[in-house]
Design an enzyme around this catalytic site. Structure first.
Site, short mmCIF file in Angstrom:
data_model
loop_
_atom_site.label_atom_id
_atom_site.label_comp_id
_atom_site.label_asym_id
_atom_site.label_seq_id
_atom_site.Cartn_x
_atom_site.Cartn_y
_atom_site.Cartn_z
N LEU A 1 -1.22 1.12 -1.52
CA LEU A 1 -0.05 1.90 -1.81
C LEU A 1 0.41 2.18 -0.40
CD1 LEU A 1 -1.99 4.43 -4.16
CD2 LEU A 1 -0.22 3.17 -4.73
N ASP A 2 1.79 1.92 -0.10
CA ASP A 2 2.51 2.41 0.88
C ASP A 2 2.58 3.93 0.84
OD1 ASP A 2 4.63 2.19 3.15
OD2 ASP A 2 5.62 2.61 1.69
N LEU A 3 2.71 4.62 1.91
CA LEU A 3 2.80 5.99 2.00
C LEU A 3 3.97 6.59 1.96
CD1 LEU A 3 0.93 8.39 2.43
CD2 LEU A 3 1.17 8.33 4.78
#
Length: 240
Positions: free
Chosen positions: A9-11
């Site tokens: 997951l990107d933040l």
């Protein structure tokens, strides 16, 4: 038993709305350099790419980029990293994915020394096996190198999927043969994710878990079902 799938997951722009702190830090940097401060719409382009790429794109001369980065980081460490919030509904979506047997980790272009504390402060770390980010700015890095670090540490045996809001997420994942599911609530320009090659784009947070499971199901040929054992909530993180 089929190995559990892993979702990276990107933040910024995917799990959290980090624009306020990033924009404030960028304004400090441009002011420190005596350069015109871009408007709010333009500053949204700072969310996602490494700073070493963003400042030259806004006209900062190469020899002054380290000065700009230092001014940015000074404010970001003090206040900007906390001018941030988790998108409404994200924790519930992560719980749903974990319950379905999906392994979760963060892979972000934000320096890891900031990403780890942010995930802890905002309650995301309990859902994750690891938080992986870039080194500080004097070490060359890209989204692809962050994805590589996550894959090396977590050694997934099942399907792998990236989830992110910018083209850099798509390209960084694709460098390792990993598909990327785009999210529409982040900072991409219209059409950016599709043009980059995202397998799909989720319209709203409430559809995230279902979309992830659908893509993983297509990859495994089981129409969205995911097998494998979820990691217990609260398990220690890696890479922070």
């Amino acid at each position: 038993m089929t190995p559990a799938p892993l979702v990276l997951l990107d933040l910024d722009g995917t799990l959290t709305d980090s624009y306020p702190g990033i924009a404030a830090s960028a304004r400090v940097a441009f002011t420190a350099l005596g350069m015109p401060v871009p408007d709010d719409a333009a500053l949204r382009r700072f969310v996602g790419p490494p700073l070493a790429d963003s400042f030259p794109a806004f006209g900062v001369p190469g020899e002054r980029v380290p000065e700009a980065v230092a001014a940015y980081r000074g404010y970001f460490r003090e206040a900007g990293m906390w001018e941030n919030s988790v998108y409404a509904g994200i924790p519930e979506q992560l719980v749903e994915l974990r319950a379905a047997g999906v392994r979760l980790a963060v892979a972000t272009s934000k320096p890891e020394v900031f990403a780890g504390p942010i995930c802890e402060r905002f309650g995301l770390a309990a859902h994750l096996e690891g938080v992986f980010g870039a080194p500080l700015d004097h070490v060359p890095s890209s989204k692809a190198t962050v994805v590589a670090a996550a894959l090396d540490a977590l050694r997934p045996g099942g399907a792998v999927l990236m989830v992110g809001d910018r083209e850099h997420d798509v390209h960084g994942a694709r460098a390792h043969g990993v598909d990327c599911l785009g999210v529409a609530w982040g900072y991409a320009q219209p059409g950016e994710l599709a043009a980059a090659g995202a397998v799909d784009v989720v319209a709203d947070v409430g559809g995230l878990a279902a979309a992830v499971l659908a893509v993983l199901g297509r990859a495994s040929g089981d129409d969205g079902a995911v097998s494998g054992s979820p990691r217990p909530a609260g398990a220690p993180t890696t890479g922070t």
